[in-house]
Write a protein that holds these residues in place. Structure first.
Motif, PDB file in Angstrom:
ATOM      1  N   LEU A  93       9.003   1.355  13.021  1.00  0.00           N
ATOM      2  CA  LEU A  93       9.239   2.898  13.632  1.00  0.00           C
ATOM      3  C   LEU A  93      10.933   2.698  13.633  1.00  0.00           C
ATOM      4  O   LEU A  93      11.610   3.708  13.160  1.00  0.00           O
TER       5      LEU A  93
ATOM      6  N   VAL B 259       6.379  -0.985  16.229  1.00  0.00           N
ATOM      7  CA  VAL B 259       7.626  -0.462  16.773  1.00  0.00           C
ATOM      8  C   VAL B 259       8.765  -1.007  15.899  1.00  0.00           C
ATOM      9  O   VAL B 259       9.754   0.018  15.725  1.00  0.00           O
TER      10      VAL B 259
ATOM     11  N   SER C 244       5.418   8.396  16.741  1.00  0.00           N
ATOM     12  CA  SER C 244       4.126   7.653  17.044  1.00  0.00           C
ATOM     13  C   SER C 244       2.947   8.103  16.590  1.00  0.00           C
ATOM     14  O   SER C 244       2.095   7.651  15.966  1.00  0.00           O
TER      15      SER C 244
END
Length: 304
Positions: A209, A206, A121
């Motif tokens: 990722l 998200v 993150s």
């Protein structure tokens, strides 16, 4: 499907290269045996007709030292017996494998989860979040871990589940170095074409990722997990050695080693088997981790 620099060319090639490394194969074999011992510990001790809690005072001389040669080794007690109590040392080492291995694996999983969440993150989103995680990483790396672990362990109530406490303490403090590496890898992957294409197609952070960044870091995560486990097992051993880890009568390699130190002059054999078990497992994970790292990236050593 995205292809990143951190992904191995093929798992079959990785396995083939790994099998050519005899030391890595040896390390892997020891790890498998240790895992089986940890899982089957109660059955092994039951099959051997011993347990780590029964006292055998008849095996000790009046001073509390095991009678007979090499620490009281016999057909009934394969590794000898513990001084002063006469508890079977084979059972203690086998059951201690479950304790030490469980703490090492649990703490490693916890620290890797924290490292993955924070490292990825921070590297992907950047900005104030990256700055915050970077400063937190620096502070945690500079923190006197052993002193902190000793202090926390000492104030935890004796009624608390010590194995869980050890996992939490060691795991929460064990993430920074891995998170720093994952952050730098994520920064490099963030600028790759396939990541930009996903964002251009409307994929959220998200999603990118999870589907683009994380799959390209699998090799790095596997290697860091492998080489982190022995450090966590050693940390548990160090805390138990210092008397603030797993409490009696729960078997633990570190606690046995700590107790054995006081008997070295009169019963040096007491130290041999718990110390040898800790040494072999630590060596095995390091050998396997080094071999796996080379197998995943044999040309450039990128995963070093």
């Amino acid at each position: 499907r995205a292809h990143g620099a951190d992904r191995p060319t093929g798992w079959r090639n990785v396995v083939r290269r790994l099998r050519r490394d005899r030391w890595a194969v040896l390390g892997g074999f020891i790890i498998v045996i240790t895992t089986l011992v940890a899982i089957l510990a109660p059955f092994i001790t039951k099959l051997a007709g011993v347990d780590p809690y029964s006292y055998h005072l008849d095996t000790l001389d009046p001073s509390g030292v095991p009678s007979g040669p090499v620490g009281g080794i016999s057909g009934a007690h394969w590794f000898g017996v513990e001084p002063q109590t006469g508890r079977d040392l084979f059972a203690i080492v086998v059951e201690g494998t479950r304790t030490s291995f469980s703490i090492g694996m649990g703490a490693t999983i916890l620290s890797m989860v924290i490292a993955i969440l924070l490292g990825l993150s921070a590297g992907y989103f950047g900005g104030w979040w990256d700055s915050l995680i970077s400063r937190l990483t620096d502070v945690t790396l500079g923190f006197p871990h052993l002193v902190f672990m000793i202090a926390i362990s000492a104030i935890i109530p004796a009624s608390a589940p010590r194995v869980l406490v050890m996992i939490l303490i060691i795991g929460i403090l064990g993430w920074p170095s891995t998170a720093r590496v994952l952050r730098s890898r994520t920064l490099a992957l963030r600028s790759r074409t396939f990541v930009g294409a996903s964002r251009a197609m409307g994929a959220g952070g998200v999603h990118v990722l999870w589907t683009q960044i994380l799959p390209n870091l699998v090799a790095t995560i596997i290697v860091f997990t492998t080489i982190s486990i022995p450090g966590k097992i050693t940390a548990e051993a160090a805390l138990s050695f210092l008397g603030v880890g797993v409490t009696a009568p729960t078997p633990s390699w570190g606690r046995s080693i700590g107790n054995a130190v006081t008997w070295v002059s009169t019963d040096p054999w007491y130290l041999l088997f718990p110390g040898l078990a800790l040494f072999l497992v630590t060596l095995a994970f390091n050998l396997f981790g080094d071999g796996l790292r080379d197998a995943l990236d044999p040309r450039t050593g990128e995963n070093r």
